[in-house]
Design a protein around this motif. Structure first.
Motif, mmCIF file in Angstrom:
data_model
loop_
_atom_site.group_PDB
_atom_site.id
_atom_site.type_symbol
_atom_site.label_atom_id
_atom_site.label_comp_id
_atom_site.label_asym_id
_atom_site.label_seq_id
_atom_site.Cartn_x
_atom_site.Cartn_y
_atom_site.Cartn_z
ATOM 1 N N LYS A 2 0.826 -1.208 0.000
ATOM 2 C CA LYS A 2 0.000 0.000 0.000
ATOM 3 C C LYS A 2 0.860 1.258 0.000
ATOM 4 C CE LYS A 2 -4.193 -1.902 2.091
ATOM 5 N NZ LYS A 2 -5.184 -1.778 3.192
ATOM 6 N N THR A 3 1.955 1.230 0.754
ATOM 7 C CA THR A 3 2.852 2.390 0.787
ATOM 8 C C THR A 3 3.492 2.605 -0.580
ATOM 9 O OG1 THR A 3 3.328 2.014 3.128
ATOM 10 C CG2 THR A 3 4.896 3.377 1.897
ATOM 11 N N ARG A 6 0.839 4.163 -2.686
ATOM 12 C CA ARG A 6 0.508 5.518 -2.238
ATOM 13 C C ARG A 6 1.512 6.548 -2.764
ATOM 14 N NH1 ARG A 6 -2.877 6.674 1.783
ATOM 15 N NH2 ARG A 6 -2.567 4.643 2.792
ATOM 16 N N TYR A 7 2.793 6.184 -2.732
ATOM 17 C CA TYR A 7 3.814 7.165 -3.107
ATOM 18 C C TYR A 7 4.505 6.856 -4.444
ATOM 19 C CZ TYR A 7 3.159 8.635 1.701
ATOM 20 O OH TYR A 7 2.599 9.069 2.877
ATOM 21 N N TYR A 9 2.816 5.155 -7.256
ATOM 22 C CA TYR A 9 1.924 4.986 -8.404
ATOM 23 C C TYR A 9 2.008 6.161 -9.382
ATOM 24 C CZ TYR A 9 -2.552 4.810 -10.940
ATOM 25 O OH TYR A 9 -3.513 4.811 -11.914
ATOM 26 N N LEU A 52 -5.104 0.006 -3.110
ATOM 27 C CA LEU A 52 -5.258 1.179 -2.235
ATOM 28 C C LEU A 52 -6.404 2.062 -2.743
ATOM 29 C CD1 LEU A 52 -3.850 2.589 0.248
ATOM 30 C CD2 LEU A 52 -2.626 3.967 -1.441
ATOM 31 N N TYR A 54 -9.485 4.699 -2.904
ATOM 32 C CA TYR A 54 -9.994 5.849 -2.157
ATOM 33 C C TYR A 54 -11.322 5.470 -1.525
ATOM 34 C CZ TYR A 54 -11.952 10.509 -1.302
ATOM 35 O OH TYR A 54 -12.523 11.613 -0.719
ATOM 36 N N ASP A 199 -5.935 6.108 -3.484
ATOM 37 C CA ASP A 199 -5.657 7.080 -2.414
ATOM 38 C C ASP A 199 -4.167 7.403 -2.382
ATOM 39 O OD1 ASP A 199 -6.289 8.772 -0.351
ATOM 40 O OD2 ASP A 199 -6.212 7.210 1.190
ATOM 41 N N TYR A 200 -3.661 7.935 -3.503
ATOM 42 C CA TYR A 200 -2.239 8.241 -3.593
ATOM 43 C C TYR A 200 -1.939 9.624 -3.037
ATOM 44 C CZ TYR A 200 -3.626 10.470 -8.083
ATOM 45 O OH TYR A 200 -4.218 11.230 -9.063
ATOM 46 N N ARG A 201 -0.635 9.922 -2.865
ATOM 47 C CA ARG A 201 -0.192 11.207 -2.327
ATOM 48 C C ARG A 201 0.894 11.795 -3.223
ATOM 49 N NH1 ARG A 201 -4.006 10.159 0.157
ATOM 50 N NH2 ARG A 201 -4.396 10.163 2.389
ATOM 51 N N GLN A 213 -6.937 14.280 -6.457
ATOM 52 C CA GLN A 213 -7.294 15.002 -5.235
ATOM 53 C C GLN A 213 -8.018 16.312 -5.545
ATOM 54 O OE1 GLN A 213 -3.080 14.415 -3.704
ATOM 55 N NE2 GLN A 213 -4.157 14.574 -1.757
#
Length: 302
Positions: A2-3, A6-7, A9, A52, A54, A199-201, A213
C-alpha cells in the motif's frame, strides 16, 4: 504494498510510462509499443485501485463498466485518428519555422503538453458556461463513481472539440507527428490518473498537477460548485483564471457526484450519445445548493 502504491503509483505513471513513451516516439519506434504502454497503464490503474482504493465501493461496477469500455475504445480511436491526420494538417496550416525542432525531444513534449493544456482548459471551462457545449459535456458529469476509465468516458463530439482546442494551436506551430504520439499517450495516462480511485499522495504537487485530489471537486454535482479545477495536465491555468478550489478535509462519496439537476441521466452508451440532442439534455438546475458550500458557487447550469 500500500505504501508503494501511495507514493510510487503517480511517479510510475508520469515518469516510467510517459518516459518510455517519449523515448519510443523520439526514436521512431513502432507505435504498437505505445499501445502496449497504454494497456500497461490501464492495468496498473486497475491494480492500484484494488490495492489502495480511495473508496472500496467505487471499485464495484455501477452498471457502467461495459459502457465505459466502449467510450474508451471510441475516444482513443478518435485520438489516434487525429494524430494520424497531423502530417496533412501541418502541411496545410502550419507556420514555417516556428516549432523548436532543435530542442531536446522531451522539452518539445513539455511544450506540447502546456499548450494543449491551455486549449483544453478553456474549452472545458466554456463547456460549463455555454449551454450547447454543456449538453455534450454533461455525459462526462453523469458518473456516480470516480475510477480510471471515467476519464475516457466522454461524448465523442465533446472529445473531438477538446482535442481540436488542444491540438489546433500546435498544428499552427508545426507540431511533429512523433511529438503528437507522445502527447496522445500522456493525455491517456493523465486521464487515468485524474479520475483514479487510488488514495495516492503527491504532497504539495497537488497544487500544480491536475490529479484526482483536486479533480474530485470538479465532479461535485451542484451547479457552480463543481465549476472548478478545469485543467487536464496542470492547475496553472485554474490559478490564473481563479477557478482553483481545494479543501484537504473534504471526503467524497457517490452521493456527491453526478448532476443534482438530473440524477437519472441515461446510463447506456447509445442513450448517452443521443441525450444531448433531446430537449431533456439541457439539464437545467433545479436543486438548491448546500449552504455550506454556497460561497464557492459560480453561475452555471448543471
Amino acid at each position: 504494498m500500500k505504501t508503494l502504491v501511495r507514493y510510487g503509483y503517480v511517479p510510475f505513471m508520469l515518469l516510467a510510462i510517459n518516459g518510455a513513451g517519449i523515448a519510443i516516439a523520439a526514436s521512431g519506434g513502432s507505435k504498437l509499443w505505445l499501445l502496449a504502454l497504454l494497456l500497461l497503464a490501464i492495468a496498473a490503474s486497475f491494480t492500484a485501485e484494488r490495492v489502495l482504493p480511495y473508496r472500496e465501493d467505487w471499485n464495484t461496477p455501477h452498471d457502467d463498466d461495459r459502457r465505459d469500455a466502449v467510450h474508451a475504445a471510441v475516444n482513443e480511436t478518435l485520438t489516434l485518428g487525429s494524430v494520424a491526420a497531423l502530417p496533412v494538417l501541418t502541411a496545410v496550416a502550419s507556420i514555417d519555422g516556428v516549432w523548436p525542432h532543435d530542442w531536446p525531444f522531451i522539452l518539445q513534449v513539455l511544450v506540447a503538453v502546456l499548450v494543449a493544456d491551455l486549449g483544453i482548459t478553456l474549452v472545458h471551462l466554456a463547456s460549463h458556461k455555454v449551454p450547447a457545449l454543456w449538453r455534450l459535456h454533461a455525459v462526462h458529469h453523469s458518473v456516480k463513481r470516480a475510477y480510471g476509465f471515467n476519464g475516457l468516458m466522454k461524448h465523442p463530439l465533446h472529445q473531438t472539440l477538446e482535442t481540436a482546442a488542444g491540438v489546433a494551436p500546435l498544428v499552427l506551430l508545426g507540431l511533429p507527428t512523433s511529438v503528437a504520439y507522445a502527447l496522445a499517450l500522456c493525455v491517456a495516462v493523465q486521464l487515468l490518473l485524474q479520475h483514479s480511485n487510488v488514495d495516492y499522495r503527491v504532497g504539495r504537487l497537488r497544487v500544480v498537477l491536475a490529479l484526482n485530489q483536486a479533480h474530485r471537486f470538479h465532479h461535485l454535482k451542484w451547479a457552480g460548485i463543481g465549476d472548478v479545477n478545469f485543467g487536464l495536465f496542470t492547475l496553472i491555468w485554474d490559478h490564473l483564471l481563479r477557478t482553483y478550489s481545494y479543501d484537504p478535509e473534504r471526503r467524497f462519496s457517490s452521493d456527491d457526484l453526478g448532476m443534482a439537476a438530473k440524477p437519472h441521466y441515461p446510463n447506456g452508451y447509445l442513450a448517452q450519445l443521443a441525450e444531448p440532442f433531446r430537449p431533456s439534455g439541457a439539464c437545467a438546475a433545479d436543486e438548491p445548493q448546500p449552504e455550506t458550500m454556497s460561497e464557492q458557487a459560480h453561475p452555471a447550469s448543471r
